[in-house]
Enzyme design. Structure first.
Site, PDB file in Angstrom:
ATOM      1  N   SER A 177       0.838  -1.194   0.000  1.00 36.43           N
ATOM      2  CA  SER A 177       0.000   0.000   0.000  1.00 36.43           C
ATOM      3  C   SER A 177       0.867   1.235   0.000  1.00 36.43           C
ATOM      4  O   SER A 177       1.883   1.285   0.679  1.00 36.43           O
ATOM      5  CB  SER A 177      -0.895   0.031   1.243  1.00 36.43           C
ATOM      6  OG  SER A 177      -1.724  -1.094   1.268  1.00 36.43           O
ATOM      7  N   SER A 189      -3.022  -4.221  -4.037  1.00 35.22           N
ATOM      8  CA  SER A 189      -2.535  -2.999  -3.422  1.00 35.22           C
ATOM      9  C   SER A 189      -3.675  -2.215  -2.780  1.00 35.22           C
ATOM     10  O   SER A 189      -4.795  -2.215  -3.277  1.00 35.22           O
ATOM     11  CB  SER A 189      -1.850  -2.140  -4.490  1.00 35.22           C
ATOM     12  OG  SER A 189      -1.256  -1.017  -3.916  1.00 35.22           O
ATOM     13  N   ASP A 209      -3.606   1.192  -2.218  1.00 37.13           N
ATOM     14  CA  ASP A 209      -3.195   2.586  -2.371  1.00 37.13           C
ATOM     15  C   ASP A 209      -4.370   3.532  -2.175  1.00 37.13           C
ATOM     16  O   ASP A 209      -5.469   3.275  -2.662  1.00 37.13           O
ATOM     17  CB  ASP A 209      -2.609   2.810  -3.766  1.00 37.13           C
ATOM     18  CG  ASP A 209      -1.472   1.860  -4.079  1.00 37.13           C
ATOM     19  OD1 ASP A 209      -0.622   1.674  -3.201  1.00 37.13           O
ATOM     20  OD2 ASP A 209      -1.462   1.298  -5.186  1.00 37.13           O
TER      21      ASP A 209
END
Length: 181
Positions: free
Chosen positions: A56, A94, A96
């Site tokens: 992340s 991920s 993010d």
């Protein structure tokens, strides 16, 4: 963790965009357009590490420009372009995310008002592109700052994540004239 900022010239409003990143992600590492990951045979498609690129990257965008909610969202999206310039791929697993906020007094909502409507002065869309560029540049720099300052870390169950091998990266950047001797 990495930080960076940009201050626009007065002719473009004189606003500042500051970036704070927490980087824990994978991809094909690029620095100033140089495919460093490929040259290191790490962090690239040529290596099995690409199968393990989840992580992340958390990014905070702060500005003193008077932006409303919609334009703060647009500014936050531009930070992803800075992530992409470093080779970050926002992989399948991920997590993010980016948040953006403004410290401008003009857009603060008062606790009490005298009228039934608020009048706020916000930056019009036509003047926001320089802030977008500032967010992209500062995000890229903040990510690189975090990578260059990272240390090898051993964590849960003895898992070790190596730091970026600066002794190998710096000669690559010199070879491509990104940095001087």
């Amino acid at each position: 963790i990495g930080t960076s900022s940009r201050k626009l010239p007065v002719s473009l409003g004189g606003y500042t965009v500051g970036i704070l990143v927490q980087t824990n992600f994978g991809g094909v590492l690029q620095i100033a357009g140089v495919n460093v990951g490929k040259k290191l045979n790490q962090f690239s498609f040529s290596n099995q590490l690409l199968n393990n690129v989840d992580g992340s990257c958390m990014i905070v965008v702060a500005t003193d420009a008077p932006l409303d909610h919609r334009n703060l969202q647009r500014l936050a999206k531009r930070a992803f372009l800075g992530l992409a310039k470093t080779g970050g791929i926002a992989s399948n697993g991920s997590g993010d995310y980016i948040i953006a906020f403004s410290t401008a007094e003009e857009i603060r909502i008062p606790y009490k008002t005298e009228g039934k409507l608020l009048n706020q002065e916000v930056l019009p869309n036509d003047l926001i592109s320089p802030l977008f560029m500032a967010a992209i540049e500062a995000t890229e720099e903040a990510i690189l700052n975090s990578l260059f300052m990272a240390q090898t870390t051993t964590g849960y169950k003895g898992n070790t994540v190596p730091a970026l091998p600066l002794e190998k990266v710096l000669p690559i950047l010199k070879e491509h004239k990104v940095i001087r001797n």
